[in-house]
Design an enzyme around this catalytic site. Structure first.
Site, PDB file in Angstrom:
ATOM      1  N   CYS A  62       0.803  -1.240   0.000  1.00  0.00           N
ATOM      2  CA  CYS A  62       0.000   0.000   0.000  1.00  0.00           C
ATOM      3  C   CYS A  62       0.825   1.275   0.000  1.00  0.00           C
ATOM      4  O   CYS A  62       1.829   1.375   0.698  1.00  0.00           O
ATOM      5  CB  CYS A  62      -0.895   0.032   1.228  1.00  0.00           C
ATOM      6  SG  CYS A  62      -1.965  -1.388   1.385  1.00  0.00           S
ATOM      7  N   ARG A  81       5.434   0.027  -5.723  1.00  0.00           N
ATOM      8  CA  ARG A  81       5.320  -0.771  -4.502  1.00  0.00           C
ATOM      9  C   ARG A  81       4.409  -1.986  -4.688  1.00  0.00           C
ATOM     10  O   ARG A  81       4.467  -2.926  -3.899  1.00  0.00           O
ATOM     11  CB  ARG A  81       4.763   0.089  -3.360  1.00  0.00           C
ATOM     12  CG  ARG A  81       5.670   1.234  -2.970  1.00  0.00           C
ATOM     13  CD  ARG A  81       4.959   2.210  -2.064  1.00  0.00           C
ATOM     14  NE  ARG A  81       4.713   1.662  -0.750  1.00  0.00           N
ATOM     15  CZ  ARG A  81       5.580   1.686   0.247  1.00  0.00           C
ATOM     16  NH1 ARG A  81       6.762   2.209   0.062  1.00  0.00           N
ATOM     17  NH2 ARG A  81       5.280   1.191   1.435  1.00  0.00           N
ATOM     18  N   TRP A 101      -2.775  -2.813  -1.636  1.00  0.00           N
ATOM     19  CA  TRP A 101      -2.333  -4.169  -1.941  1.00  0.00           C
ATOM     20  C   TRP A 101      -3.119  -5.062  -0.984  1.00  0.00           C
ATOM     21  O   TRP A 101      -2.919  -5.013   0.231  1.00  0.00           O
ATOM     22  CB  TRP A 101      -0.824  -4.279  -1.699  1.00  0.00           C
ATOM     23  CG  TRP A 101      -0.218  -5.578  -2.142  1.00  0.00           C
ATOM     24  CD1 TRP A 101       0.232  -5.886  -3.391  1.00  0.00           C
ATOM     25  CD2 TRP A 101       0.035  -6.732  -1.339  1.00  0.00           C
ATOM     26  NE1 TRP A 101       0.744  -7.162  -3.407  1.00  0.00           N
ATOM     27  CE2 TRP A 101       0.629  -7.704  -2.162  1.00  0.00           C
ATOM     28  CE3 TRP A 101      -0.192  -7.048   0.007  1.00  0.00           C
ATOM     29  CZ2 TRP A 101       1.003  -8.964  -1.693  1.00  0.00           C
ATOM     30  CZ3 TRP A 101       0.176  -8.308   0.469  1.00  0.00           C
ATOM     31  CH2 TRP A 101       0.775  -9.244  -0.389  1.00  0.00           C
ATOM     32  N   ASN A 153      -1.808   1.766   5.628  1.00  0.00           N
ATOM     33  CA  ASN A 153      -0.882   0.736   5.147  1.00  0.00           C
ATOM     34  C   ASN A 153      -0.463  -0.082   6.358  1.00  0.00           C
ATOM     35  O   ASN A 153      -0.022   0.481   7.362  1.00  0.00           O
ATOM     36  CB  ASN A 153       0.338   1.405   4.493  1.00  0.00           C
ATOM     37  CG  ASN A 153       1.458   0.422   4.199  1.00  0.00           C
ATOM     38  OD1 ASN A 153       1.223  -0.779   4.107  1.00  0.00           O
ATOM     39  ND2 ASN A 153       2.670   0.912   4.060  1.00  0.00           N
ATOM     40  N   GLY A 154      -0.616  -1.397   6.282  1.00  0.00           N
ATOM     41  CA  GLY A 154      -0.245  -2.251   7.420  1.00  0.00           C
ATOM     42  C   GLY A 154      -1.336  -3.267   7.676  1.00  0.00           C
ATOM     43  O   GLY A 154      -2.217  -3.475   6.833  1.00  0.00           O
ATOM     44  N   GLU A 213      18.904 -16.738  -7.743  1.00  0.00           N
ATOM     45  CA  GLU A 213      18.465 -15.396  -8.132  1.00  0.00           C
ATOM     46  C   GLU A 213      17.940 -15.383  -9.578  1.00  0.00           C
ATOM     47  O   GLU A 213      16.934 -14.734  -9.864  1.00  0.00           O
ATOM     48  CB  GLU A 213      19.634 -14.407  -7.941  1.00  0.00           C
ATOM     49  CG  GLU A 213      19.349 -12.966  -8.307  1.00  0.00           C
ATOM     50  CD  GLU A 213      18.190 -12.308  -7.566  1.00  0.00           C
ATOM     51  OE1 GLU A 213      17.680 -12.886  -6.587  1.00  0.00           O
ATOM     52  OE2 GLU A 213      17.767 -11.221  -7.994  1.00  0.00           O
ATOM     53  N   LYS A 223      14.156 -14.258 -10.546  1.00  0.00           N
ATOM     54  CA  LYS A 223      13.848 -13.196 -11.521  1.00  0.00           C
ATOM     55  C   LYS A 223      12.825 -13.687 -12.535  1.00  0.00           C
ATOM     56  O   LYS A 223      11.877 -13.005 -12.850  1.00  0.00           O
ATOM     57  CB  LYS A 223      15.101 -12.735 -12.279  1.00  0.00           C
ATOM     58  CG  LYS A 223      16.076 -11.838 -11.585  1.00  0.00           C
ATOM     59  CD  LYS A 223      15.553 -10.519 -11.116  1.00  0.00           C
ATOM     60  CE  LYS A 223      14.871 -10.631  -9.818  1.00  0.00           C
ATOM     61  NZ  LYS A 223      15.309 -10.335  -8.591  1.00  0.00           N
ATOM     62  N   GLU A 271       9.284 -14.253 -10.993  1.00  0.00           N
ATOM     63  CA  GLU A 271       8.647 -13.001 -10.573  1.00  0.00           C
ATOM     64  C   GLU A 271       7.959 -12.280 -11.728  1.00  0.00           C
ATOM     65  O   GLU A 271       6.847 -11.786 -11.568  1.00  0.00           O
ATOM     66  CB  GLU A 271       9.699 -12.031  -9.997  1.00  0.00           C
ATOM     67  CG  GLU A 271      10.118 -12.317  -8.573  1.00  0.00           C
ATOM     68  CD  GLU A 271      11.180 -11.346  -8.078  1.00  0.00           C
ATOM     69  OE1 GLU A 271      11.057 -10.854  -6.951  1.00  0.00           O
ATOM     70  OE2 GLU A 271      12.146 -11.063  -8.818  1.00  0.00           O
ATOM     71  N   HIS A 292      19.418 -35.359  -6.806  1.00  0.00           N
ATOM     72  CA  HIS A 292      18.548 -35.778  -5.708  1.00  0.00           C
ATOM     73  C   HIS A 292      17.109 -35.296  -5.902  1.00  0.00           C
ATOM     74  O   HIS A 292      16.409 -35.054  -4.928  1.00  0.00           O
ATOM     75  CB  HIS A 292      19.123 -35.273  -4.383  1.00  0.00           C
ATOM     76  CG  HIS A 292      20.518 -35.760  -4.150  1.00  0.00           C
ATOM     77  ND1 HIS A 292      20.800 -37.067  -3.832  1.00  0.00           N
ATOM     78  CD2 HIS A 292      21.707 -35.133  -4.259  1.00  0.00           C
ATOM     79  CE1 HIS A 292      22.115 -37.215  -3.721  1.00  0.00           C
ATOM     80  NE2 HIS A 292      22.688 -36.055  -3.979  1.00  0.00           N
ATOM     81  N   LYS A 314       6.936  -4.278  -3.913  1.00  0.00           N
ATOM     82  CA  LYS A 314       8.343  -3.908  -3.833  1.00  0.00           C
ATOM     83  C   LYS A 314       8.777  -3.782  -2.379  1.00  0.00           C
ATOM     84  O   LYS A 314       9.883  -4.130  -2.002  1.00  0.00           O
ATOM     85  CB  LYS A 314       8.522  -2.563  -4.556  1.00  0.00           C
ATOM     86  CG  LYS A 314       9.948  -2.042  -4.582  1.00  0.00           C
ATOM     87  CD  LYS A 314      10.723  -2.754  -5.648  1.00  0.00           C
ATOM     88  CE  LYS A 314      12.191  -2.433  -5.644  1.00  0.00           C
ATOM     89  NZ  LYS A 314      12.966  -3.537  -6.206  1.00  0.00           N
TER      90      LYS A 314
HETATM   91  C1  G6P Z   1       9.982  -8.179  -2.123  1.00  0.00           C
HETATM   92  C2  G6P Z   1      10.598  -7.618  -3.397  1.00  0.00           C
HETATM   93  C3  G6P Z   1      11.926  -8.297  -3.666  1.00  0.00           C
HETATM   94  C4  G6P Z   1      12.848  -8.139  -2.470  1.00  0.00           C
HETATM   95  C5  G6P Z   1      12.189  -8.624  -1.179  1.00  0.00           C
HETATM   96  C6  G6P Z   1      13.000  -8.194   0.042  1.00  0.00           C
HETATM   97  O1  G6P Z   1       9.629  -9.495  -2.310  1.00  0.00           O
HETATM   98  O2  G6P Z   1       9.709  -7.806  -4.480  1.00  0.00           O
HETATM   99  O3  G6P Z   1      12.532  -7.719  -4.804  1.00  0.00           O
HETATM  100  O4  G6P Z   1      14.023  -8.845  -2.687  1.00  0.00           O
HETATM  101  O5  G6P Z   1      10.896  -8.044  -1.033  1.00  0.00           O
HETATM  102  O6  G6P Z   1      12.949  -6.802   0.112  1.00  0.00           O
HETATM  103  P1  G6P Z   1      14.053  -5.895   0.763  1.00  0.00           P
HETATM  104  O7  G6P Z   1      13.577  -4.496   0.485  1.00  0.00           O
HETATM  105  O8  G6P Z   1      14.062  -6.204   2.230  1.00  0.00           O
HETATM  106  O9  G6P Z   1      15.355  -6.190   0.120  1.00  0.00           O
END
Ligand code: G6P
Length: 614
Positions: free
Chosen positions: A2, A27, A75, A101-102, A487, A491, A494, A510, A609
């Site tokens: 949010c 966000r 959100w 937000n929260g 990673e 990516k 996501e 395994h 985000k």
């Molecule tokens: C969310 C974001 C990711 C990020 C993760 C941790 O899932 O979409 O890109 O890696 O949060 O966020 P931070 O701000 O703590 O690195």
């Protein structure tokens, strides 16, 4: 998650609020809304499911006048994304509007009590209880808005950043926060509030970050008053935001994510500036100088993070164990905080977070701090909650990251972790002179080598077209490149919604090997390092089962041409710095596959985000 924006001043609030919501789009959200008080003191609330642009279309023929207003992107947590659940929520008298937000954890209890008092609820949200509670307390105690907000917030359990607008107090916004971010901007005869400084910087650089359980009483033409839930007035120093508006725009790129991938060489230079000194063969991190004793004497390091930051933490483990000889554990913050974790005064916790607001990481830090650990933060967002909760730390200085899928922050985190391992290893005498000097020299070469990888963009875009069919992907790597495999897989899933798994290459036997057939793309990070031959053997195992191999290889390696279906050649570097080079083709590949599939790269579905709820 949010996003909150508010404005009070002498300009029209609506355009400022909408532009602010757009700055916060990164966000992640699924509905949006705005509340405005016009000159006739009418409170107009407009909400829509979908994007901020949907809200704009919806209000096109409506009254959007007024010099005070609040706006929100939601959100969904409690209740599906729809118009009714969108914020602002309104009290039954229709006098008070509120955005939040929260998560209010005791909302069900409070809701039940308010229903018994005859208060009607319209939405499924936890948020709605706050606005009804404020109105109920206003009437019950015949008090003012500030006191009613204070009383209401004293009864809620959970996390909140809120902003309140009241018809009976037309020249006022009340804002408050606990565990969710909120910043106030101070302009000439005008004030702004927002979840972060990005909606504010184009109007003023002067900001104040609210602390937990603090309320800001913002009145037109008056100085802001800060008061906490215990009714004690709080003083704040005004801070200056060092954020350039250009950093918040796409600068000619099709997406923020692509811009951020391409920014990496410059970001890494920035991150190393004043820290890596090649001429004098040294690395200086101020935190390691200031807290040398604490860090050198650490018996154990615990790295806490989530998502991509957790992956960079894994690389940190390899670096710190190798060069500092300190045992390192890497924990998901969300698991750590709910275990009876053994932490003590000899432990150093490294908390890694791009946003500096991740609720789980923040809570895990507080827990470790309470148990006596020393906390070192590695963050990007300057002034955010995590750097403020840590004892010391190092910013990664890569600039605002807007694309939801993290790219340049990952590189910045790995760079800081490499510098930390060097500086600490040197202080502890656990790194050889040869390694220390070699790594310093090579760190300085990394931006240039990254530029070379970025030249592969077109080639990778072509390769991506071939793989849009895929339903699954496997990513394999060993040593420093195992976290790179994780990673790369993250990516892809996501932003393209293709299921992808990262594994240590040897572990494939395994389980994942059962999935391999002639339709399964398998990405190997197979650069020329100590584990090269081992990775090649794993590649043969995939080849024998007809998997389609994409290999990230070192420049000039011709040996893998016969085994892999596609090779992507990257410049050779030191093994411990390989993640800085080998991650980039994987970022580009995920990006181009998502673009080919027509996905919303910068704002993938369901993701946020800044994850400000647990
Ligand atoms: C969310 C974001 C990711 C990020 C993760 C941790 O899932 O979409 O890109 O890696 O949060 O966020 P931070 O701000 O703590 O690195």
């Amino acid at each position: 998650m949010c996003g909150i924006v508010g404005y009070i001043g002498n300009k029209n609030a609506y355009p400022i609020l909408i532009k602010g919501l757009k700055r916060l789009e990164y966000r992640g959200y699924d509905s949006a809304g705005v509340a405005l008080l016009n000159s006739k003191n009418e409170l107009n609330i407009y909400k829509t499911k979908g994007k901020v642009s949907d809200l704009e279309n919806f209000v096109a023929d409506k009254d959007c006048s007024g010099t005070v207003g609040i706006a929100h992107t939601r959100w969904a947590t409690h209740g599906e994304p729809n118009k009714i659940n969108a914020h602002p929520h309104c009290s039954n008298s229709k006098n008070i509007a509120l955005i939040h937000n929260g998560i209010i954890e005791n909302y069900a209890d409070l809701k039940e009590k308010l229903i018994q008092k005859g208060i009607e609820f319209k939405s499924d949200t936890d948020t709605e209880i706050i606005v009804h509670l404020i109105e109920y307390l206003l009437q019950k105690h015949n008090t003012n808005l500030l006191s009613a907000v204070q009383l209401a917030l004293s009864s809620v359990v959970g996390a909140y950043a809120i902003a309140v607008l009241d018809k009976n107090n037309p020249d006022t916004i009340i804002a408050a926060r606990k565990s969710s971010p909120l910043v106030v901007g101070i302009g000439e005869d005008e004030f702004f509030i927002a979840s972060d400084a990005s909606p504010i910087v184009e109007y003023t650089k002067k900001v104040i970050y609210l602390d937990n359980e603090e309320i800001a009483c913002i009145r037109r033409g008056e100085e802001i008053k800060f008061i906490n839930l215990k009714n004690i007035e709080v003083q704040h120093e005004i801070q200056e935001v060092l954020l350039d508006i250009g950093q918040l725009e796409k600068g000619g790129y099709a997406h923020f994510m692509l811009k951020e991938i391409f920014e990496q060489p410059a970001c890494i230079n920035n991150c190393m500036k004043g820290r890596v000194n090649v001429a004098h063969d040294n690395i200086k991190l101020s935190a390691v100088i200031d807290y040398q004793e604490k860090l050198v004497n650490a018996k154990r390091i615990i790295i806490l993070a989530c998502g991509t930051s957790w992956h960079s933490g894994l690389i940190g483990k390899y670096l710190l164990e190798t060069y500092c000889q300190i045992p390192v554990e890497v924990e998901y913050a969300s698991e750590f905080r709910y275990r009876n974790s053994v932490v003590g005064e000899n432990d150093v916790v490294i908390a890694i977070s791009q946003s500096g607001e991740t609720a789980d990481t923040l809570a895990a830090i507080e827990l470790a701090k309470a148990k006596g650990a020393f906390i070192f933060g590695i963050c990007n967002a300057v002034g955010s909650s995590i750097p403020r909760a840590t004892h010391t730390g190092a910013y990664i200085h890569v600039g605002p990251e807007i694309g939801v899928a993290s790219t340049k922050a990952f590189s910045g985190q790995v760079t800081v972790l490499a510098m930390l391992a060097m500086a600490l290893g040197r202080s502890k005498n656990t790194i050889s002179e040869k390694d220390y000097f070699e790594i310093i020299q090579e760190l300085a070469n990394i931006p240039q080598k990254m530029e070379k990888v970025l030249q592969l963009n077109e080639e990778i875009a072509d390769l991506a077209k071939i793989f849009t069919y895929a339903k699954n992907f496997i990513y394999l790597g060993r040593g420093y490149c195992f976290p790179v495999a994780l990673e790369g897989a993250l990516k892809l899933k996501e932003i393209s919604y293709i299921h992808a798994e990262g594994y240590p290459a040897a572990e494939m036997k395994h389980g994942p090997i059962a999935l391999i057939d002639d339709e399964m793309p398998v990405v190997f990070i197979a650069t020329n390092n100590a584990l090269y031959e081992k990775v090649v053997s794993n590649m043969q195992e995939v080849k024998a089962r007809k998997g389609r191999i994409i290999a990230i290889i070192s420049e000039g390696d011709t040996k893998l041409n016969d085994i892999a279906d596609f090779c992507i050649e990257v410049p050779q570097t030191l093994e411990c710095l390989e993640p800085l080079i080998t991650t980039i083709p994987l970022q580009l590949m995920a990006y181009h596959i998502a673009v080919c599939k027509g996905k919303n790269v910068d704002q993938p579905r369901n993701l946020a985000k800044s994850v400000t709820v647990e």
